[in-house]
Write an enzyme that holds these catalytic residues in place. Sequence first.
Site, PDB file in Angstrom:
ATOM      1  N   ASN A  68       0.840  -1.204   0.000  1.00  0.00           N
ATOM      2  CA  ASN A  68       0.000   0.000   0.000  1.00  0.00           C
ATOM      3  C   ASN A  68       0.884   1.267   0.000  1.00  0.00           C
ATOM      4  O   ASN A  68       1.999   1.223  -0.501  1.00  0.00           O
ATOM      5  CB  ASN A  68      -1.001  -0.042   1.162  1.00  0.00           C
ATOM      6  CG  ASN A  68      -2.225   0.803   0.878  1.00  0.00           C
ATOM      7  OD1 ASN A  68      -2.263   1.984   1.204  1.00  0.00           O
ATOM      8  ND2 ASN A  68      -3.220   0.216   0.241  1.00  0.00           N
ATOM      9  N   HIS A 128      -1.462  -9.934  -3.601  1.00  0.00           N
ATOM     10  CA  HIS A 128      -2.293  -8.983  -4.358  1.00  0.00           C
ATOM     11  C   HIS A 128      -3.042  -9.728  -5.462  1.00  0.00           C
ATOM     12  O   HIS A 128      -2.705  -9.635  -6.637  1.00  0.00           O
ATOM     13  CB  HIS A 128      -1.388  -7.890  -4.950  1.00  0.00           C
ATOM     14  CG  HIS A 128      -2.112  -6.642  -5.332  1.00  0.00           C
ATOM     15  ND1 HIS A 128      -2.766  -6.494  -6.519  1.00  0.00           N
ATOM     16  CD2 HIS A 128      -2.277  -5.479  -4.665  1.00  0.00           C
ATOM     17  CE1 HIS A 128      -3.295  -5.280  -6.577  1.00  0.00           C
ATOM     18  NE2 HIS A 128      -3.017  -4.646  -5.466  1.00  0.00           N
ATOM     19  N   GLU A 174      -6.675  -8.182   0.007  1.00  0.00           N
ATOM     20  CA  GLU A 174      -5.332  -8.201   0.580  1.00  0.00           C
ATOM     21  C   GLU A 174      -5.411  -8.237   2.096  1.00  0.00           C
ATOM     22  O   GLU A 174      -5.862  -7.280   2.716  1.00  0.00           O
ATOM     23  CB  GLU A 174      -4.557  -6.940   0.178  1.00  0.00           C
ATOM     24  CG  GLU A 174      -4.288  -6.773  -1.285  1.00  0.00           C
ATOM     25  CD  GLU A 174      -3.940  -5.319  -1.586  1.00  0.00           C
ATOM     26  OE1 GLU A 174      -2.786  -4.926  -1.380  1.00  0.00           O
ATOM     27  OE2 GLU A 174      -4.830  -4.565  -2.020  1.00  0.00           O
TER      28      GLU A 174
END
Length: 388
Positions: free
Chosen positions: A96, A203, A351
């Site tokens: 992220n 992911h 995720e």
Amino acid sequence: MAFNIKALVLAALVLNAYAVSAPKPVDPLASVTLSAPDGSAKAAFIPFGATTTNFWVKDKHGKFRDILLGYDNHTLYQSQADGHPYFGPIVGRYANRIRNGTFTIPISKDASGPGQKFQILENENNGTDTLHGGIVGYDARPWTLVKQSSNSVTFSLVDPDGDQGFPGTVTTSVTYTLEPKSTWKISMHATATELTPIMLSGHHYWNLEAYQETQDLVGHYAQFDSSKFIATTGTLIPTGELTPVDGTAMDFRKPKSIGNAIPETAEAQFCGTGCVGFDNAWVYDNNDCKKPVFSIWSVNSGIKLDVTTDQLALQVYSCNGIDNPALPIPRKADQGGPSERYTDHSCVVIEQESYIDAINNPEFKINQIYGPKRPYSWEATYAFSVLK
Ligand SMILES: *[C@@H]1O[C@H](CO)[C@@H](O)[C@H](O)[C@H]1NC(C)=O
Ligand SMILES: *[C@@H]1O[C@H](CO)[C@@H](O)[C@H](O)[C@H]1NC(C)=O
Ligand SMILES: *[C@@H]1O[C@H](CO)[C@@H](O)[C@H](O)[C@H]1NC(C)=O
């Protein structure tokens, strides 16, 4: 000491270092295919990014479907030409976003404290933040295949000290195992030679119908016990606040259709300025690491996924901006490609992770700094079943 070197210069140095010193697997794009011992699931992986390229489970008719998005042409995993959606890899060293690409150790609010400050290469929003670990994240590196059996594979990666601007060498391994009853176990471990932030995640883009019955998410339902999500700016940078889901489209405590909830996000723009859909991190209310904390299913294919994990939070992305007409992404043949492309709001990324950008938000009270005395680990079990 601060790293003030211009991003591109550092990127060039980093890429050059790879060329000279990286261990070269025979072919980072060659598939490793695994089968569950009872034949209930199959999956394929490549060393590049430790990426999962295909995942087959049985639908309500007992037929296998590949429910994971990806590319049939593996060279596209190495390309930026399609907008680089991060199809199926491990993301790291820090998943992220990192506000301004900066943090201090010890951590401080928005890197404003007296600790040593680090500048990571910025690769998003015109170079104002770092997404998924920098310009060359773990998704874009050739991992080494270290162990393989008929139902399990282990990849490892050495991420050198200073790479992308991070302190210390981090050595990571990920093991993917297919267990009976279409159960996928993912296990990650990392060690660091110096204090450094680590947050890894898988992911994976899912369409539990493999695009057979519909091309949207109306038939996809989700349920998870999260009463708060992490508030973000218009460019999805956490502010340090947690927002209650009560009375918003973000409330999935009772099962509901993801596709039907997407239009309800339009007004609040939870997924960023001008964005419709979900691209947010929720915090699990209670996670005993034994019971599933997240469920998603398709009423059309009958395929259901229940996730058990040791992670504290969850990012869900409803493929809001995946379809750029200038850079269309061809679907895999078993999902209707290559003439069909992957369209917006037709898939879900799930995720399991820690609180996003906790390294700039001490108020979260989550310690994401690892080092010689504190190894990192991450576990998740993805159990697939068919709706009764
Ligand atoms: C795969 O993609 C690459 C890069 O776009 C292209 O050069 C190559 O021709 C493609 N291969 C096939 C078999 O389509
Ligand atoms: C972070 O970036 C924003 C916008 O680029 C800038 O206004 C702000 O001063 C930066 N903050 C720090 C702590 O450097
Ligand atoms: C990035 O720059 C472009 C062109 O200057 C601008 O249109 C866009 O709004 C900027 N994006 C962000 C997130 O600042």
